[in-house]
Design a protein around this motif. Structure first.
Motif, PDB file in Angstrom:
ATOM      1  N   GLY A 225       0.805  -1.216   0.000  1.00 26.26           N
ATOM      2  CA  GLY A 225       0.000   0.000   0.000  1.00 26.26           C
ATOM      3  C   GLY A 225       0.841   1.271   0.000  1.00 26.26           C
ATOM      4  O   GLY A 225       0.461   2.277  -0.611  1.00 26.26           O
ATOM      5  N   SER A 226       1.977   1.246   0.685  1.00 34.86           N
ATOM      6  CA  SER A 226       2.810   2.462   0.743  1.00 34.86           C
ATOM      7  C   SER A 226       3.329   2.805  -0.644  1.00 34.86           C
ATOM      8  O   SER A 226       3.319   3.974  -1.060  1.00 34.86           O
TER       9      SER A 226
ATOM     10  N   ASP B  39      -7.144   5.509  -0.764  1.00 38.17           N
ATOM     11  CA  ASP B  39      -6.252   4.564  -0.107  1.00 38.17           C
ATOM     12  C   ASP B  39      -7.132   3.438   0.449  1.00 38.17           C
ATOM     13  O   ASP B  39      -7.688   3.538   1.540  1.00 38.17           O
TER      14      ASP B  39
ATOM     15  N   HIS C 237      -3.223   7.189   6.575  1.00 33.38           N
ATOM     16  CA  HIS C 237      -2.066   6.336   6.902  1.00 33.38           C
ATOM     17  C   HIS C 237      -0.763   7.121   6.761  1.00 33.38           C
ATOM     18  O   HIS C 237      -0.661   8.036   5.949  1.00 33.38           O
TER      19      HIS C 237
ATOM     20  N   ASP D 266      -4.448  -3.818  -1.121  1.00 33.92           N
ATOM     21  CA  ASP D 266      -3.406  -4.709  -0.594  1.00 33.92           C
ATOM     22  C   ASP D 266      -3.939  -6.136  -0.466  1.00 33.92           C
ATOM     23  O   ASP D 266      -4.435  -6.523   0.595  1.00 33.92           O
TER      24      ASP D 266
ATOM     25  N   HIS E 263      -2.257  -8.501   0.173  1.00 28.14           N
ATOM     26  CA  HIS E 263      -1.575  -9.152   1.303  1.00 28.14           C
ATOM     27  C   HIS E 263      -2.218  -8.776   2.639  1.00 28.14           C
ATOM     28  O   HIS E 263      -1.758  -9.215   3.686  1.00 28.14           O
ATOM     29  N   LYS E 264      -3.260  -7.975   2.577  1.00 23.52           N
ATOM     30  CA  LYS E 264      -4.053  -7.751   3.778  1.00 23.52           C
ATOM     31  C   LYS E 264      -5.345  -8.578   3.644  1.00 23.52           C
ATOM     32  O   LYS E 264      -5.421  -9.695   4.114  1.00 23.52           O
TER      33      LYS E 264
HETATM   34  C1  LIG Z   1      -4.898   2.430   5.179  1.00 25.08           C
HETATM   35  C2  LIG Z   1      -3.530   1.915   4.876  1.00 25.08           C
HETATM   36  N1  LIG Z   1      -2.821   2.455   3.879  1.00 25.08           N
HETATM   37  C3  LIG Z   1      -1.591   2.057   3.561  1.00 25.08           C
HETATM   38  C4  LIG Z   1      -0.984   1.061   4.289  1.00 25.08           C
HETATM   39  C5  LIG Z   1       0.409   0.646   3.934  1.00 25.08           C
HETATM   40  O1  LIG Z   1       0.418  -0.602   3.358  1.00 25.08           O
HETATM   41  P1  LIG Z   1       1.757  -1.480   3.246  1.00 25.08           P
HETATM   42  O2  LIG Z   1       2.092  -1.870   4.648  1.00 25.08           O
HETATM   43  O3  LIG Z   1       1.341  -2.626   2.390  1.00 25.08           O
HETATM   44  O4  LIG Z   1       2.797  -0.618   2.642  1.00 25.08           O
HETATM   45  C6  LIG Z   1      -1.659   0.474   5.358  1.00 25.08           C
HETATM   46  C7  LIG Z   1      -1.016  -0.565   6.174  1.00 25.08           C
HETATM   47  O5  LIG Z   1      -1.533  -1.014   7.158  1.00 25.08           O
HETATM   48  C8  LIG Z   1      -2.973   0.906   5.655  1.00 25.08           C
HETATM   49  O6  LIG Z   1      -3.691   0.369   6.650  1.00 25.08           O
END
Ligand SMILES: Cc1ncc(COP(=O)(O)O)c(C=O)c1O
Length: 469
Positions: A141-142, A258, A176, A285, A287-288
Motif C-alpha cells: 500500500g505504501s 487509499d 495512513h 493490498d 496481502h491484507k
Molecule cells: C490504510 C492503509 N494504507 C496504507 C498502508 C500501507 O500498506 P503497506 O504496509 O502494504 O505498505 C496500510 C497498512 O496497514 C494501511 O492500513
C-alpha cells in the motif's frame, strides 16, 4: 560443494523437506504461541554466525527450524496491525514464481506473467465495481500510495522535467503514515498535506474539506489531490467517497482512494463502498484482505495515459521494438518499478483454487468477528469500545475501577502483557489522544472460539498488572 548448480533430484529432495516442514508448521499453528519467547539479543546471536566458506549442503536446512521457532506465526489468533494470514496455495505459487524467476518488466521478457497480471488486474477491478481500470502489482500500500500521488502530481502540476512546484493535497487526520511520507519523498512537503478533521465516526468531514480547498485557492495556493481512505488503519472507517468524489469533480482535483486496508472488502460488502469507482486511482493490498503472503500490493488507475505521463522514461536499451499493443506492453512505462517479481501468480492461483465465493465468505466472517468482539467488549463492564466498528478493526480499552489510575499507561502495559502471555496478539491505536487496544480481523483462520479468547486475555492481563502494582 564448490559449484552452485543443483541436480534435479537434490532439488526434489530439498523441496520435499521444505514442504514437509511447511505442512507441519501449518498443521501446528493453532497450538503455537502468538509471539515466540525470544529476546532481541537472543535472536541476533542465533543468526549472527559467520557465513561458511564451504557450503554445509543439506545440513544448512536444519537451521530453518530455528527460523520457524523464532517467527511470529500466522496464528488464527493474530489480530495485530492489518496483516493477512498467508494463504498456503498462494505460498506454493510463490515457490514456483521464484523457480520461474520471471522479470515482469514487459511482455517480451515475461509473456505469461505479463498477460496473467494484466488480465488479473482487470478482473479484480471489475469484481470491485471498477471495470476498465488498469494497474499493476507492487510491494504494498505504501508504494501504491506513492505512485498514485506521483501520478496526481504529474497530471495536475507536471514536475518531471522542471522540478516540483508547490501544491496542496488533502487527506483526513486518520490517513495512513504512507501519505505524509509520499508528500515528503515527492518533494511536495508534508506541510502541504492538509489533515482534515473527522466526524464522530472517524470519517473525513467533507464540509471542512471544502472550506480548506476554498481557503487554499483564495490564498493563491494550488490544491491538486484528495486522498480518501476506505478503511482507516486505526478504526477501519470509510470516508464519504461519493461526496469527496463530487467535490474533486467540482474543483478538478485528482481523487485517490487509499483502500490498502479496506477496499477489498467491497467484494463482500459493496454497499459500503459507494463512490469507489469515481476515483482516479485506488490502492489495494491483497496481502491484507485477500490473505495473500507478503508482498502483494496493487495500484489501480482509471487512465493508463496518466500512469505513462508519470512513469514513462525509457532508456534505449529497454525500448520496445514491437508495435503490437499486447506484445509491446511494458509495466515500467506505467510503474515506478523496473525489475518486478511475479506477484500475480500467487493471487491468481489462490483465487482459482478456492473461488471468489470462498474469499467473499472469509471477508464476511472477518466482518462478523469484529462485530462479535464489539459485542463482547460492550458486555464487559471493565471494557469500553472506543470507536464504531465500520469494517473489521475493533478499538477498545480497559477502564480502571479506581480513580487516579493512568489508563493510557495501564492499557499500554496491558498490551505488552497480552503479547507476552502469547495466547492472542493485539496491537494499538491512539484515538483522540487516548491509547486503545486494537484487534483487526483479516485472518482466514480465525474462528468464533478464537475471537472469544480476546476479552478474557485482556482482563487477565489487567488483573496480573493491577495485582503486581
Ligand atoms: C490504510 C492503509 N494504507 C496504507 C498502508 C500501507 O500498506 P503497506 O504496509 O502494504 O505498505 C496500510 C497498512 O496497514 C494501511 O492500513
Amino acid at each position: 560443494m564448490a559449484a552452485l548448480p543443483l541436480s534435479a533430484s537434490d532439488f526434489r529432495t530439498l523441496a520435499a523437506q521444505v514442504t514437509t516442514l511447511a505442512a507441519e508448521y501449518i498443521a501446528g499453528l493453532d497450538g503455537r504461541r502468538t509471539f515466540p519467547r525470544v529476546s532481541g539479543a537472543q535472536s541476533h546471536k542465533l543468526f549472527g554466525e559467520v557465513l561458511p566458506e564451504n557450503g554445509l549442503g543439506p545440513a544448512a536446512f536444519t537451521a530453518l527450524h530455528e527460523v520457524l521457532e523464532l517467527s511470529r506465526p500466522p496464528s488464527p489468533r493474530f489480530f495485530g496491525y492489518v496483516l493477512g494470514s498467508g494463504e498456503p496455495v498462494a505460498a506454493l505459487a510463490d515457490l514456483l514464481a521464484s523457480v520461474l524467476n520471471q522479470n515482469v518488466t514487459a511482455w517480451r521478457s515475461a509473456p505469461a506473467a505479463v498477460a496473467l497480471e494484466r488480465e488479473l488486474i482487470g478482473a479484480l477491478a471489475a469484481a470491485l465495481g471498477c471495470p476498465g481500470y488498469h494497474g499493476s502489482f507492487c510491494g504494498g500500500g505504501s508504494m501504491a500510495n506513492l505512485m498514485a500521488l506521483a501520478m496526481a502530481r504529474e497530471a495536475q502540476l507536471p514536475a518531471n522535467e522542471d522540478g516540483v512546484r508547490a501544491g496542496v493535497v488533502y487527506a483526513s487526520s486518520e490517513a495512513h503514515m504512507s501519505i505524509p511520507k509520499a508528500m515528503a519523498v515527492l518533494g511536495l512537503g508534508r506541510k502541504n498535506l492538509r489533515l482534515i478533521p473527522t466526524d464522530a465516526s472517524w470519517r473525513m468531514n467533507v464540509s471542512q474539506l471544502r472550506q480548506a480547498i476554498a481557503a487554499d485557492r483564495s490564498a493563491g495556493r494550488a490544491p491538486f489531490a484528495v486522498v480518501a481512505t476506505s478503511g482507516t488503519v486505526n478504526t477501519g472507517s470509510i470516508d464519504p467517497l461519493a461526496q469527496i468524489a463530487a467535490l474533486c469533480h467540482e474543483y478538478d482535483l485528482w481523487m485517490h482512494i487509499d483502500g490498502a486496508y479496506g477496499a477489498l472488502a467491497a467484494l463482500a460488502a459493496p454497499e459500503r463502498f459507494e463512490g469507489l469507482n469515481a476515483a482516479d486511482s485506488i490502492s489495494l493490498d491483497p496481502h491484507k484482505w485477500l490473505y495473500q503472503p507478503l508482498d502483494c500490493g496493487v495500484l489501480l488507475f482509471r487512465d493508463a495515459a496518466a500512469a505513462r505521463k508519470a512513469f514513462s522514461y525509457t532508456g534505449d536499451y529497454a525500448k520496445s521494438l514491437d508495435d503490437d499493443p499486447l506484445e509491446g506492453f511494458a509495466f515500467f512505462e506505467e510503474s515506478l518499478e523496473l525489475s518486478r517479481r511475479f506477484r500475480a501468480l500467487k493471487l491468481w492461483l489462490s483465487l482459482r483454487y478456492h473461488g471468489m465465493q470462498a474469499f467473499r465468505g472469509a471477508i464476511g466472517a472477518d466482518l462478523r468477528h469484529a462485530q462479535l468482539l464489539a459485542q463482547q467488549v460492550a458486555a464487559s463492564p471493565r471494557l469500553e469500545l472506543m470507536a464504531p466498528v465500520s469494517l473489521s478493526a475493533v478499538c477498545f480499552r480497559y477502564r480502571a475501577e479506581t480513580a487516579g489510575v493512568d489508563e493510557d499507561r495501564l492499557n499500554a502495559a496491558m498490551l505488552k502483557r497480552v503479547i507476552e502471555r502469547g495466547s492472542v496478539y493485539l496491537s494499538n491505536a491512539t484515538l483522540g489522544g487516548r491509547f486503545a487496544l486494537r484487534a483487526c480481523f483479516v485472518n482466514h483462520r480465525t474462528t468464533e472460539a478464537d475471537v472469544a479468547r480476546i476479552v478474557p486475555e485482556v482482563l487477565a492481563a489487567a488483573q496480573e498488572l493491577l495485582a503486581e502494582s
